[in-house]
Design a protein around this motif. Sequence first.
Motif, PDB file in Angstrom:
ATOM      1  N   MET C  98      25.887   1.306  53.651  1.00  0.00           N
ATOM      2  CA  MET C  98      24.818   2.163  54.171  1.00  0.00           C
ATOM      3  C   MET C  98      23.710   1.284  54.759  1.00  0.00           C
ATOM      4  O   MET C  98      23.509   0.150  54.323  1.00  0.00           O
ATOM      5  CB  MET C  98      24.211   2.991  53.040  1.00  0.00           C
ATOM      6  CG  MET C  98      25.174   3.944  52.370  1.00  0.00           C
ATOM      7  SD  MET C  98      24.269   4.911  51.144  1.00  0.00           S
ATOM      8  CE  MET C  98      25.592   5.682  50.262  1.00  0.00           C
ATOM      9  N   THR C  99      23.004   1.831  55.726  1.00  0.00           N
ATOM     10  CA  THR C  99      21.855   1.099  56.255  1.00  0.00           C
ATOM     11  C   THR C  99      20.735   1.150  55.229  1.00  0.00           C
ATOM     12  O   THR C  99      20.812   1.866  54.226  1.00  0.00           O
ATOM     13  CB  THR C  99      21.338   1.734  57.552  1.00  0.00           C
ATOM     14  OG1 THR C  99      20.877   3.044  57.249  1.00  0.00           O
ATOM     15  CG2 THR C  99      22.434   1.806  58.610  1.00  0.00           C
ATOM     16  N   VAL C 100      19.702   0.386  55.507  1.00  0.00           N
ATOM     17  CA  VAL C 100      18.554   0.367  54.611  1.00  0.00           C
ATOM     18  C   VAL C 100      17.989   1.775  54.440  1.00  0.00           C
ATOM     19  O   VAL C 100      17.760   2.239  53.327  1.00  0.00           O
ATOM     20  CB  VAL C 100      17.481  -0.583  55.184  1.00  0.00           C
ATOM     21  CG1 VAL C 100      16.160  -0.398  54.453  1.00  0.00           C
ATOM     22  CG2 VAL C 100      17.956  -2.025  55.084  1.00  0.00           C
ATOM     23  N   ALA C 101      17.841   2.482  55.561  1.00  0.00           N
ATOM     24  CA  ALA C 101      17.286   3.826  55.485  1.00  0.00           C
ATOM     25  C   ALA C 101      18.192   4.754  54.680  1.00  0.00           C
ATOM     26  O   ALA C 101      17.712   5.567  53.882  1.00  0.00           O
ATOM     27  CB  ALA C 101      17.069   4.379  56.890  1.00  0.00           C
ATOM     28  N   GLU C 102      19.503   4.601  54.879  1.00  0.00           N
ATOM     29  CA  GLU C 102      20.441   5.452  54.135  1.00  0.00           C
ATOM     30  C   GLU C 102      20.394   5.140  52.647  1.00  0.00           C
ATOM     31  O   GLU C 102      20.491   6.035  51.801  1.00  0.00           O
ATOM     32  CB  GLU C 102      21.867   5.256  54.665  1.00  0.00           C
ATOM     33  CG  GLU C 102      22.108   5.916  56.018  1.00  0.00           C
ATOM     34  CD  GLU C 102      23.369   5.439  56.704  1.00  0.00           C
ATOM     35  OE1 GLU C 102      23.741   6.052  57.699  1.00  0.00           O
ATOM     36  OE2 GLU C 102      23.967   4.447  56.248  1.00  0.00           O
ATOM     37  N   LEU C 126       9.435   2.441  53.012  1.00  0.00           N
ATOM     38  CA  LEU C 126       9.651   1.212  53.777  1.00  0.00           C
ATOM     39  C   LEU C 126       8.317   0.559  54.102  1.00  0.00           C
ATOM     40  O   LEU C 126       8.177  -0.664  54.041  1.00  0.00           O
ATOM     41  CB  LEU C 126      10.417   1.507  55.063  1.00  0.00           C
ATOM     42  CG  LEU C 126      11.932   1.697  54.904  1.00  0.00           C
ATOM     43  CD1 LEU C 126      12.550   2.118  56.225  1.00  0.00           C
ATOM     44  CD2 LEU C 126      12.570   0.429  54.395  1.00  0.00           C
ATOM     45  N   GLY C 127       7.334   1.407  54.421  1.00  0.00           N
ATOM     46  CA  GLY C 127       6.010   0.875  54.715  1.00  0.00           C
ATOM     47  C   GLY C 127       5.413   0.184  53.503  1.00  0.00           C
ATOM     48  O   GLY C 127       4.806  -0.883  53.621  1.00  0.00           O
ATOM     49  N   MET C 128       5.627   0.750  52.366  1.00  0.00           N
ATOM     50  CA  MET C 128       5.060   0.210  51.138  1.00  0.00           C
ATOM     51  C   MET C 128       5.530  -1.231  50.893  1.00  0.00           C
ATOM     52  O   MET C 128       4.777  -2.064  50.393  1.00  0.00           O
ATOM     53  CB  MET C 128       5.466   1.105  49.971  1.00  0.00           C
ATOM     54  CG  MET C 128       4.915   0.688  48.633  1.00  0.00           C
ATOM     55  SD  MET C 128       5.457   1.852  47.366  1.00  0.00           S
ATOM     56  CE  MET C 128       7.187   1.477  47.277  1.00  0.00           C
ATOM     57  N   PHE C 134      13.102  -2.237  59.555  1.00  0.00           N
ATOM     58  CA  PHE C 134      14.455  -2.654  59.145  1.00  0.00           C
ATOM     59  C   PHE C 134      15.359  -1.498  58.751  1.00  0.00           C
ATOM     60  O   PHE C 134      16.442  -1.704  58.241  1.00  0.00           O
ATOM     61  CB  PHE C 134      14.356  -3.634  57.972  1.00  0.00           C
ATOM     62  CG  PHE C 134      13.717  -4.941  58.361  1.00  0.00           C
ATOM     63  CD1 PHE C 134      14.505  -5.989  58.812  1.00  0.00           C
ATOM     64  CD2 PHE C 134      12.346  -5.111  58.304  1.00  0.00           C
ATOM     65  CE1 PHE C 134      13.932  -7.186  59.191  1.00  0.00           C
ATOM     66  CE2 PHE C 134      11.767  -6.310  58.680  1.00  0.00           C
ATOM     67  CZ  PHE C 134      12.555  -7.351  59.127  1.00  0.00           C
ATOM     68  N   GLY C 135      14.863  -0.262  59.003  1.00  0.00           N
ATOM     69  CA  GLY C 135      15.606   0.901  58.530  1.00  0.00           C
ATOM     70  C   GLY C 135      17.049   0.965  58.967  1.00  0.00           C
ATOM     71  O   GLY C 135      17.905   1.440  58.234  1.00  0.00           O
ATOM     72  N   ASN C 136      17.323   0.444  60.159  1.00  0.00           N
ATOM     73  CA  ASN C 136      18.684   0.607  60.670  1.00  0.00           C
ATOM     74  C   ASN C 136      19.594  -0.577  60.378  1.00  0.00           C
ATOM     75  O   ASN C 136      20.735  -0.605  60.807  1.00  0.00           O
ATOM     76  CB  ASN C 136      18.640   0.832  62.183  1.00  0.00           C
ATOM     77  CG  ASN C 136      18.069   2.196  62.486  1.00  0.00           C
ATOM     78  OD1 ASN C 136      18.321   3.146  61.743  1.00  0.00           O
ATOM     79  ND2 ASN C 136      17.258   2.277  63.537  1.00  0.00           N
ATOM     80  N   ARG C 137      19.075  -1.564  59.647  1.00  0.00           N
ATOM     81  CA  ARG C 137      19.924  -2.711  59.331  1.00  0.00           C
ATOM     82  C   ARG C 137      20.810  -2.411  58.129  1.00  0.00           C
ATOM     83  O   ARG C 137      20.470  -1.610  57.278  1.00  0.00           O
ATOM     84  CB  ARG C 137      19.049  -3.917  58.996  1.00  0.00           C
ATOM     85  CG  ARG C 137      18.159  -4.340  60.130  1.00  0.00           C
ATOM     86  CD  ARG C 137      18.573  -5.681  60.659  1.00  0.00           C
ATOM     87  NE  ARG C 137      17.602  -6.176  61.624  1.00  0.00           N
ATOM     88  CZ  ARG C 137      16.962  -7.322  61.491  1.00  0.00           C
ATOM     89  NH1 ARG C 137      17.187  -8.086  60.429  1.00  0.00           N
ATOM     90  NH2 ARG C 137      16.105  -7.719  62.403  1.00  0.00           N
TER      91      ARG C 137
END
Lengths: 422, 406, 368
Positions: C98-102, C126-128, C134-137
């Motif tokens: 999964m990506t980072v966001a997933e 992610l902001g925190m 990097f969400g899609n990595r």
Amino acid sequence: MTDATATHGPDGLLLASDGTPLKTKLRQSMKASRRRAFGLVLPLLLFVLASFVIPIIMLLWTGVSNDTYASNMPRSAPLLRAWDGASQPTEEMAEAMVLDLIDARKAKTIGKVASRVNREQSGTRSLYTKSARRAAKMEAPFIDALVKADKDWADPETWRATKIAATSLTPAYYAAALDYKYTADGEFVEQSEERQIHVKLFWKTIWVSGAVMLFCLLLGYPVAYLLSHLPAKKANLLMILVLLPFWTSLLVRTTAWIAMLQSQGVLNDIFVWIGITGDEQRFSLIYNLTGTLIAMTHILLPFMILPIYSVMRAIPPSHVRAAKSLGATNWTAFWRVYFPATIPGIGAGGLLVFILSIGYYITPALVGGQDGQLISNFIAYHMQKSLNWSLAAALGGILLAIVLVLYWLYDRIVGIDNMKLG
Amino acid sequence: MTLKTLIGAASVLAMTTGFAFADAHSEGKMDAKKALMDAKAAIEKAMAALGGGTMMGGASYEFPDLDGDQVTVVSWGGAYTKSQVEAYHKPFISGTGAKVVSEDYNGGLAEIKAQVEAGNVTWDIVDVELSDAVRACDEGLAEEIDMSALPDGADGTSAADDFIAGTLDVPCAVPTIVWSTIFAYDKDKMKNGPKTIADFFDTKGFPGKRGLRKSPKANLEMALMADGVAADEVYDVLSTDEGVDRAFAKLDSIKDDVVWWEAGAQPPQLLADGEVAITTAYNGRIFNAVAAEDKPFEIVWDGQVWDLDLWIIPKGAKNKDAAMEFLKFSTSTQALADQASWISYGPTRKSSAPLVASYNSKPDLKMGPQMPTAPQNFKNALQNDFEFWADNQDELNERFNAWLAN
Amino acid sequence: MTESVTERPFVHFDGVQKSYDGETLVVKNLNLEIAPGEFVTMLGPSGSGKTTCLMMLAGFEAATHGEIYLKGQPINNVPPHKRNIGMVFQNYALFPHMTVAENLAFPLQVRRMRRRDVKDKVARALGMVQMDDFGNRKPAQLSGGQQQRVALARALVFEPELVLMDEPLGALDKQLREHMQYEIKHIHEQLGVTVVYVTHDQSEALTMSDRIAVFDDGVIQQLAPPADLYERPDNAFVAQFIGENNRLPGKVTAIENGVARVALDQGPDVLALAVNCGEVGNRTVLSIRPERVQVNNVTGSNRLDGHVRELIYLGDHIRCRMQVCGRDDFIVKVPNSPEHAMLREGETCTVGWETDDCRALDLAPGAM
């Protein structure tokens, strides 16, 4: 680069301290190690070339080329090739034919030639051998002499069949392997229905391979899971059980299948005893497609289990724990986290089992009966029994193409990098 | 079930994988088909004498000293090879001092062809079917044999006259036996068994699975005979498209009940296991099951399809001379007669017929009536026409395979 | 210690025992109360039972005996996914497919949150951790430190009240580790979640924790705020495990007003705080921190002779190995300042310490 020891040549290339370009220098220094690396793989390369690449090329070549006629009947072959196939056979062709028949009989190659032509038209085998015996006594006009020896020579179909056989390089075998007939006019005509078999068998082979793959997956996945989660000692024991079919000779294994599966066998006895079936309606579990499926699933199971097992072993237990700690139920954790991680193993095992199944031949031959035969059994049949190697080669070539297409599809859909063999 | 089945299954397997009998397709052509067709009449004559004759003097074959020589003899394995070992190999070894190596194979010319083409011929003498003998000869895979060197018959007749007429006409092969495809059933399980070839195809009158060899050969002929075609017209009918359709239609009527076999050892096992009620088989295999294993099998001779087995010497055989001696001895009157006391395949020499007595271990079991060529068995018999098969096998095999797969 | 657990404890281990094989206890009778919003670290050598405790709290191991309470509710029979506890694993356990966001969305999706909310929360998480871009990595495309931040964000994104961390910084290099320590500490302060943190690195524990539970042999040896732990170790194990200390064996000859007179094995009698030395006549070990040893101008009541064996220059201080009372592993840290003594190798000097800085402790197993 501001290194003081490196200087730049006139074209801006980096130079080594002796003035030669750095790239050349690097190449020189790499050459020795590359030569050594090449030397190390050379024996294997030669071996693979000799035992694999060349035979496959020869196989593909055999599938389109058969010079049995051309090489043994050198006079008539070029004339027949030049002939349009529609007009009357000429005296020149007849004379060449008679001379070739005489020579072929002397050289004892007439049998080969006759078999070759007979594949194009049934009945020409005896026509050729009989005519060859009488050829020595024939006199001009030869066309009449031939017809006198056998009236089939008056039939243009005989000459047309010979024309096809005289063509060394021909798509006829590939056409035949796809249930088409290549005619003397260069057309492809669909084979008559009661002789169509190969396409159906290719589909059946693919279907059976897919089913075997699926069964292996359904049976093997839980076992692999158990194996990867057991302590080493128990896992080893279970692994031995998994590998047992590998270590058992084909004979013993097949004997066991027969004893288990035949209608008076153990399994049926149990079914009758439990009352699943009556004594008169025992299941046919062997010598048919069911037998092929059972036996192939059994023998190929380790090929599915091992890659999945090795992938599962490499999955850190923390992944599933993480999923659970994040709120996933057991099923969600399995399906969304654990299962995707095992896909490389499933891919490898599936591809392995599928490709092995597609070429499997001994097992179906032994337990398949008539409807459990696969395309490979026909290839073997044409290799060993009918000795029609060109057709066998064409069938093999198509099988090879199917495997390559599947491989390509797999790469497109799953990605070949995603395969892990363990 | 249990152990017995297991052992039975194991033996079937051993046969299937290693050494099946008569599992080849006839392909080929010889110079004297017509002469061979006369053989039937000649055999009938010869067999009339079989069993009734008196013992004549010893064989007219003299053993040379072959100490230090070796012959590799290749045959089909099982009970058939055993009969050859007893009747040919053992006397030959003690007579000449030569070493005999026995090998099994599955029939067909593929291996001989490979050896000849590689120039490394390790087989010295091979037992082949007629169709393969003809083809081996046509394609130059076998040595020509000087027929005049064959020993005279025990009664003094020359070899040329002694062999059943026409059988010596393949210039590379000498015949040893007459064998036959018949059908058989277990009479313990079927009290009122089938009598005619038509009964084989009558699954209502004689219910149960049928065993058939997985090949069009013999099956198409039997189907036509069952459909009312006289034996001597079978190949004429089969030469027409309608005839082929008719034969397949007949086979179609029992297709769902058929268990297909491939190796000669399978049919007796299928019968013994109850996998089939009636099966076609090679007559020697059924005889062996009855004589050696006391199985309650009954052979039905009606509609039998008979054929020859012959010795050939592959071209360039390493021990050609010793092989020739072996060939001469094994086709002598006494050796052929001895062989017939081990298995019910008929000798091809007329002079052997009177010497065939009884089964080797059962003096009461006269071999004469067990032979395919015995008059009472030979009433409705068909000789396999190798030339028909040589011409049509490609097409018929293809159609048979397609029919099977559909 | 007790002042932080005035209200109802957030986490409560009540007489918890754990055994894997039915023969030995990995965790022996654990009692621990953790207040809401507290940052408690379980510190100890490997095999001391600290990770097992964490796993029992997370629900991956069942307590063999005893009960664990979360917000007053017994949770022994609550499966892990219903405990609503965030967890950061040693190797991050990011889902590689999964990506980072997933990865971050996963806990929200399994809670059937609306897609828009999921997106918002993932972006905020992610902001925190400053990973907005990097969400899609995929995790494999991130450095160790970045993966660590993602793992942290994932454990927090569903807003659990309790977060467990199992040596989360173990795989990072020293510099990054120190940086992340502060970051985790800040996030903890910012969010006010309760954190239970497991590590074997004492400086990590000292930096971050409100309280530290020092584990050894399945038992909490001491539970105290960092300063107490260092300054006032309860026993020889803690004294030895946290920071450096010099140990001098001897025998208690008298105890008076909490001060013990100890006869050193190869030296004079000295005075020490009677912390954990038992009765008169017992053998004891004196523990003195190296930086509390006075050299030459000794003001404390205890004086001994020391022979300088080795000097190591460390910039801010000089580390001096001496022979004292027959033991030549006595370490003294001399600050690098003009008013402190300059020592030379081979020289003999006077060492000493205040009684308050010397603690008479038990004989730690294997300590001698």
